[in-house]
Design a protein around this motif. Structure first.
Motif, PDB file in Angstrom:
ATOM      1  N   ARG A  47       0.841  -1.201   0.000  1.00 52.41           N
ATOM      2  CA  ARG A  47       0.000   0.000   0.000  1.00 52.41           C
ATOM      3  C   ARG A  47       0.872   1.246   0.000  1.00 52.41           C
ATOM      4  N   GLU A  48       1.956   1.200   0.746  1.00 52.32           N
ATOM      5  CA  GLU A  48       2.913   2.307   0.788  1.00 52.32           C
ATOM      6  C   GLU A  48       3.485   2.589  -0.604  1.00 52.32           C
ATOM      7  N   LYS A  51      -0.063   0.526  -4.181  1.00 49.70           N
ATOM      8  CA  LYS A  51      -0.945  -0.536  -4.630  1.00 49.70           C
ATOM      9  C   LYS A  51      -2.194  -0.609  -3.757  1.00 49.70           C
ATOM     10  N   LYS A  52      -3.314  -0.908  -4.382  1.00 50.85           N
ATOM     11  CA  LYS A  52      -4.551  -1.161  -3.637  1.00 50.85           C
ATOM     12  C   LYS A  52      -4.562  -2.649  -3.272  1.00 50.85           C
ATOM     13  N   VAL A  53      -4.607  -2.923  -1.961  1.00 55.46           N
ATOM     14  CA  VAL A  53      -4.402  -4.296  -1.484  1.00 55.46           C
ATOM     15  C   VAL A  53      -5.532  -4.715  -0.548  1.00 55.46           C
ATOM     16  N   GLU A  93     -12.145  -1.961   6.317  1.00 55.35           N
ATOM     17  CA  GLU A  93     -10.978  -1.112   6.050  1.00 55.35           C
ATOM     18  C   GLU A  93     -10.002  -1.187   7.207  1.00 55.35           C
ATOM     19  N   ILE A  98      -5.689  -0.361   3.610  1.00 51.11           N
ATOM     20  CA  ILE A  98      -5.749  -1.732   3.099  1.00 51.11           C
ATOM     21  C   ILE A  98      -7.118  -2.299   3.466  1.00 51.11           C
ATOM     22  N   TYR A 132      -9.093  -3.885  -6.524  1.00 53.21           N
ATOM     23  CA  TYR A 132      -7.764  -4.003  -5.936  1.00 53.21           C
ATOM     24  C   TYR A 132      -6.726  -4.439  -6.969  1.00 53.21           C
TER      25      TYR A 132
END
Length: 290
Positions: A47-48, A51-53, A93, A98, A132
């Motif tokens: 996520r950092e 990326k959408k995880v 969430e 994430i 995601y």
């Protein structure tokens, strides 16, 4: 053509109109090796990186992800199947945005779904693929049928091993069971090893070499070394405090090593790995019905 094959065709048609998530299953030969900690912290590091995880917790009955995050979800996968909840409603969430989904009893019951329930579930899961970039599956530990089937169904598998002799032998036992399954296809299957709770890279690589040599010689399975996470009491403290070390101590050595592992994974061309969670779960269902 059986019901699962027809649904697979439907998935392929739906995937042409939607993006497809990269699916990574994280597993281990035994419990207590830090598998869920790796799953959560890897999700945070991805996520950092933008990326959408989402993490799918399918370690039946243990709810390790929600315990580690200190968040109790309102719904789980069974609510999607039986209680008319949408995929968006069953996603909880977590920190840094994430998502995570509690499998609850829902994953165990997938094999018993009728045609209409399967269609409904697949239609919802295809939406998850478009929401995601990465789906991390936190499997159970050991050689239970559900663990083996998720390993077989997932295109990428991360195998967590610690220096404990039982961790190494149990990891090999898992690979041996996977190898016996006729559904196991080596081509395109990526199994990578992460050594956890080791003193340094030398020890981590030594553990990897031990299992890699025997897996190659006796099972014809090629393993890759992804990296190591050092033994650090602060990781255990982070679990107790329900604050993942990637958030609580982002510059600690364990966090930095997980970041390195994350970067190595993200360096792999994504298009060669994308498969989609809908197809993975459908393959899981089909294997359970055999």
């Amino acid at each position: 053509m059986d019901q699962a094959d027809k649904l697979r065709e439907k998935i392929e048609l739906m995937r042409e109109q939607a993006s497809t998530a990269r699916v990574i299953a994280i597993t281990s030969g035994k419990g207590g090796v830090g598998k869920t900690s790796v799953s959560v912290n890897l999700a945070l590091q991805m996520r950092e990186q933008g990326k959408k995880v989402v993490v799918l917790d399918v370690d039946f009955g243990l709810a390790n992800v929600e315990i580690m995050l200190g968040i109790r979800p309102r719904y789980d996968l069974s609510d999607l199947v039986y209680n008319t909840k949408s995929i968006e409603e069953i996603i909880t969430e977590g920190p840094m945005g994430i998502g995570f989904i509690s499998g609850g009893s829902g994953v165990h019951d997938l094999v018993n779904l009728d045609k209409n329930q399967l269609k409904k579930m697949i239609a919802q899961l295809v939406k998850l693929d478009s929401l995601y970039d990465v789906v991390i599956i936190d499997t159970g530990a050991g050689i239970a049928d559900s663990v083996i089937e998720f390993v077989l169904s997932s295109p990428e598998v991360l195998l967590i091993i610690t220096p404990e002799p039982t961790s190494i032998t149990d990891a090999y036992s898992l690979l041996k069971v996977v190898n016996r399954k006729r559904e196991f296809v080596r081509a395109g299957k990526s199994i990578k090893v992460i050594t956890n709770r080791v003193d340094n890279d030398e020890e981590g690589r030594e553990i990897y070499e031990k299992i890699s040599i025997v897996a190659s010689k006796f099972l014809n399975i090629h393993l890759e070394y992804l990296g190591y996470i050092p033994n650090d009491r602060r990781v255990a403290s982070a679990v107790v405090e329900q604050k993942p070390i990637s958030i609580g101590l982002p510059n600690s050595e364990p966090s930095l090593k997980i970041r390195e592992i994350c970067n190595r994974l993200l360096d792999i061309p994504e298009e060669s790995k994308k498969m989609g969670i809908a197809k993975v779960l459908l393959d899981f269902i089909k294997s359970k019905k055999k």
